[in-house]
Design a protein around this motif. Structure first.
Motif, PDB file in Angstrom:
ATOM      1  N   MET A   1     -10.625 128.004  -2.702  1.00  0.00           N
ATOM      2  CA  MET A   1      -9.874 127.340  -1.669  1.00  0.00           C
ATOM      3  C   MET A   1     -10.772 126.320  -0.968  1.00  0.00           C
ATOM      4  N   LYS A   2     -10.233 125.171  -0.618  1.00  0.00           N
ATOM      5  CA  LYS A   2     -10.988 124.134   0.073  1.00  0.00           C
ATOM      6  C   LYS A   2     -10.955 124.391   1.576  1.00  0.00           C
ATOM      7  N   LYS A   3     -11.916 123.788   2.280  1.00  0.00           N
ATOM      8  CA  LYS A   3     -12.019 123.992   3.728  1.00  0.00           C
ATOM      9  C   LYS A   3     -10.707 123.684   4.449  1.00  0.00           C
ATOM     10  N   GLU A   4     -10.087 122.562   4.116  1.00  0.00           N
ATOM     11  CA  GLU A   4      -8.866 122.173   4.826  1.00  0.00           C
ATOM     12  C   GLU A   4      -7.726 123.149   4.553  1.00  0.00           C
ATOM     13  N   GLU A   5      -7.663 123.697   3.357  1.00  0.00           N
ATOM     14  CA  GLU A   5      -6.643 124.705   3.038  1.00  0.00           C
ATOM     15  C   GLU A   5      -6.874 125.977   3.861  1.00  0.00           C
ATOM     16  N   ILE A   6      -8.128 126.361   3.995  1.00  0.00           N
ATOM     17  CA  ILE A   6      -8.454 127.539   4.804  1.00  0.00           C
ATOM     18  C   ILE A   6      -8.113 127.278   6.268  1.00  0.00           C
ATOM     19  N   ARG A   7      -8.466 126.096   6.760  1.00  0.00           N
ATOM     20  CA  ARG A   7      -8.128 125.752   8.160  1.00  0.00           C
ATOM     21  C   ARG A   7      -6.630 125.886   8.394  1.00  0.00           C
ATOM     22  N   GLN A   8      -5.834 125.352   7.478  1.00  0.00           N
ATOM     23  CA  GLN A   8      -4.376 125.403   7.627  1.00  0.00           C
ATOM     24  C   GLN A   8      -3.881 126.853   7.590  1.00  0.00           C
ATOM     25  N   GLU A   9      -4.401 127.645   6.667  1.00  0.00           N
ATOM     26  CA  GLU A   9      -4.008 129.051   6.561  1.00  0.00           C
ATOM     27  C   GLU A   9      -4.311 129.801   7.870  1.00  0.00           C
ATOM     28  N   ILE A  10      -5.494 129.576   8.422  1.00  0.00           N
ATOM     29  CA  ILE A  10      -5.884 130.262   9.662  1.00  0.00           C
ATOM     30  C   ILE A  10      -5.039 129.784  10.834  1.00  0.00           C
ATOM     31  N   ARG A  11      -4.798 128.483  10.921  1.00  0.00           N
ATOM     32  CA  ARG A  11      -3.959 127.959  12.021  1.00  0.00           C
ATOM     33  C   ARG A  11      -2.581 128.624  12.005  1.00  0.00           C
ATOM     34  N   GLU A  12      -2.008 128.766  10.813  1.00  0.00           N
ATOM     35  CA  GLU A  12      -0.684 129.391  10.695  1.00  0.00           C
ATOM     36  C   GLU A  12      -0.723 130.850  11.127  1.00  0.00           C
ATOM     37  N   GLN A  13      -1.754 131.574  10.719  1.00  0.00           N
ATOM     38  CA  GLN A  13      -1.853 132.982  11.097  1.00  0.00           C
ATOM     39  C   GLN A  13      -2.091 133.141  12.601  1.00  0.00           C
ATOM     40  N   LYS A  14      -2.936 132.267  13.163  1.00  0.00           N
ATOM     41  CA  LYS A  14      -3.185 132.339  14.611  1.00  0.00           C
ATOM     42  C   LYS A  14      -1.913 132.046  15.407  1.00  0.00           C
ATOM     43  N   ALA A  15      -1.135 131.096  14.921  1.00  0.00           N
ATOM     44  CA  ALA A  15       0.100 130.717  15.619  1.00  0.00           C
ATOM     45  C   ALA A  15       1.083 131.881  15.695  1.00  0.00           C
ATOM     46  N   SER A  16       0.986 132.826  14.765  1.00  0.00           N
ATOM     47  CA  SER A  16       1.921 133.959  14.747  1.00  0.00           C
ATOM     48  C   SER A  16       1.460 135.128  15.619  1.00  0.00           C
ATOM     49  N   LEU A  17       0.262 135.044  16.191  1.00  0.00           N
ATOM     50  CA  LEU A  17      -0.247 136.143  17.015  1.00  0.00           C
ATOM     51  C   LEU A  17       0.513 136.253  18.337  1.00  0.00           C
ATOM     52  N   SER A  18       0.841 137.468  18.723  1.00  0.00           N
ATOM     53  CA  SER A  18       1.481 137.678  20.016  1.00  0.00           C
ATOM     54  C   SER A  18       0.424 137.714  21.115  1.00  0.00           C
ATOM     55  N   LYS A  19       0.834 137.487  22.338  1.00  0.00           N
ATOM     56  CA  LYS A  19      -0.083 137.548  23.478  1.00  0.00           C
ATOM     57  C   LYS A  19      -0.704 138.943  23.574  1.00  0.00           C
ATOM     58  N   GLU A  20       0.063 139.973  23.273  1.00  0.00           N
ATOM     59  CA  GLU A  20      -0.439 141.346  23.343  1.00  0.00           C
ATOM     60  C   GLU A  20      -1.568 141.585  22.335  1.00  0.00           C
ATOM     61  N   VAL A  21      -1.393 141.086  21.118  1.00  0.00           N
ATOM     62  CA  VAL A  21      -2.427 141.242  20.089  1.00  0.00           C
ATOM     63  C   VAL A  21      -3.678 140.476  20.495  1.00  0.00           C
ATOM     64  N   ILE A  22      -3.503 139.248  20.959  1.00  0.00           N
ATOM     65  CA  ILE A  22      -4.652 138.440  21.401  1.00  0.00           C
ATOM     66  C   ILE A  22      -5.391 139.159  22.522  1.00  0.00           C
ATOM     67  N   ASP A  23      -4.654 139.640  23.524  1.00  0.00           N
ATOM     68  CA  ASP A  23      -5.286 140.316  24.671  1.00  0.00           C
ATOM     69  C   ASP A  23      -6.034 141.576  24.255  1.00  0.00           C
ATOM     70  N   LEU A  24      -5.414 142.406  23.404  1.00  0.00           N
ATOM     71  CA  LEU A  24      -6.034 143.656  22.976  1.00  0.00           C
ATOM     72  C   LEU A  24      -7.294 143.398  22.152  1.00  0.00           C
ATOM     73  N   GLN A  25      -7.176 142.559  21.127  1.00  0.00           N
ATOM     74  CA  GLN A  25      -8.337 142.297  20.276  1.00  0.00           C
ATOM     75  C   GLN A  25      -9.436 141.560  21.039  1.00  0.00           C
ATOM     76  N   SER A  26      -9.047 140.650  21.909  1.00  0.00           N
ATOM     77  CA  SER A  26     -10.041 139.930  22.716  1.00  0.00           C
ATOM     78  C   SER A  26     -10.830 140.894  23.586  1.00  0.00           C
ATOM     79  N   SER A  27     -10.146 141.852  24.176  1.00  0.00           N
ATOM     80  CA  SER A  27     -10.808 142.832  25.031  1.00  0.00           C
ATOM     81  C   SER A  27     -11.826 143.662  24.244  1.00  0.00           C
ATOM     82  N   ILE A  28     -11.437 144.113  23.064  1.00  0.00           N
ATOM     83  CA  ILE A  28     -12.332 144.923  22.217  1.00  0.00           C
ATOM     84  C   ILE A  28     -13.555 144.093  21.806  1.00  0.00           C
ATOM     85  N   ILE A  29     -13.321 142.858  21.399  1.00  0.00           N
ATOM     86  CA  ILE A  29     -14.412 141.980  20.958  1.00  0.00           C
ATOM     87  C   ILE A  29     -15.359 141.676  22.115  1.00  0.00           C
ATOM     88  N   ARG A  30     -14.818 141.366  23.275  1.00  0.00           N
ATOM     89  CA  ARG A  30     -15.670 141.074  24.446  1.00  0.00           C
ATOM     90  C   ARG A  30     -16.531 142.276  24.807  1.00  0.00           C
TER      91      ARG A  30
END
Length: 185
Positions: free
Chosen positions: A1-30
């Motif tokens: 996979m090329k860099k731009e294809e990976i960027r697009q794949e990640i952008r799409e997956q990030k766009a589907s994240l709910s606020k709850e998932v972001i908050d929970l995972q962010s808290s664990i990572i921090r």
């Protein structure tokens, strides 16, 4: 996979994240970041203000300031970035891209022996390679400075690949933190 294809794949997956998932995972990572010996021992650190479904760093910025650390954040200056100290979250202003940036007042003074820096990115692998947003701001910054950096990245699990493409000018990271743990490279 090329860099731009990976960027697009990640952008799409990030766009589907709910606020709850972001908050929970962010808290664990921090929490994992705050438990690092390197964090506890540093007197200053270089962070960034998250945007666009990134792991939320604003609580980390607040905590570092409460812990008495000097905190600097990036500001885009045409084709480069510079880092400036802040005293509070209110020192940040929104850039033309919607990214919170510090006012260009108190420029970062790098330490000769050790600079802890949180580096944004879209994709990572277990060998320390990183795909950023495509402007190479951080790679150019590291190359133009002789100081030593401990480069740490935060990621959701889907951002970590077995292997991603990289180029000779790409600077490797040292630590990758996901909700599943800390990977020292």
């Amino acid at each position: 996979m090329k860099k731009e294809e990976i960027r697009q794949e990640i952008r799409e997956q990030k766009a589907s994240l709910s606020k709850e998932v972001i908050d929970l995972q962010s808290s664990i990572i921090r929490e994992q970041f705050l438990a690092l010996r390197e964090y506890k021992e540093c007197s200053q650190l270089i962070l960034y203000a998250a945007f666009n479904q990134e792991v939320n760093t604003l609580p980390l910025i607040r905590q570092a300031l409460l812990d008495g650390k000097k905190v600097a954040l990036p500001r885009v200056m045409k084709e480069t970035i510079e880092f400036y100290y802040i005293n509070s979250i209110s020192d940040l202003e929104e850039s033309a891209f919607g990214i919170p940036e510090p006012e260009p007042v108190d420029i970062l003074q790098l330490e000769k022996n050790f600079n802890l820096i949180l580096v944004p990115g879209l994709a990572f692998d277990k060998q320390g390679n990183r795909i950023g947003y495509g402007k190479s701001f951080y790679d150019r910054y590291f190359i133009s400075h002789e100081e030593s950096f401990l480069k740490i990245c935060f990621a959701y699990g889907f951002q970590v690949y077995e292997e991603i493409p990289f180029e000779a000018h790409d600077v490797k990271i040292d630590i990758l933190i996901t909700k599943d743990g800390v990977l020292r490279i």
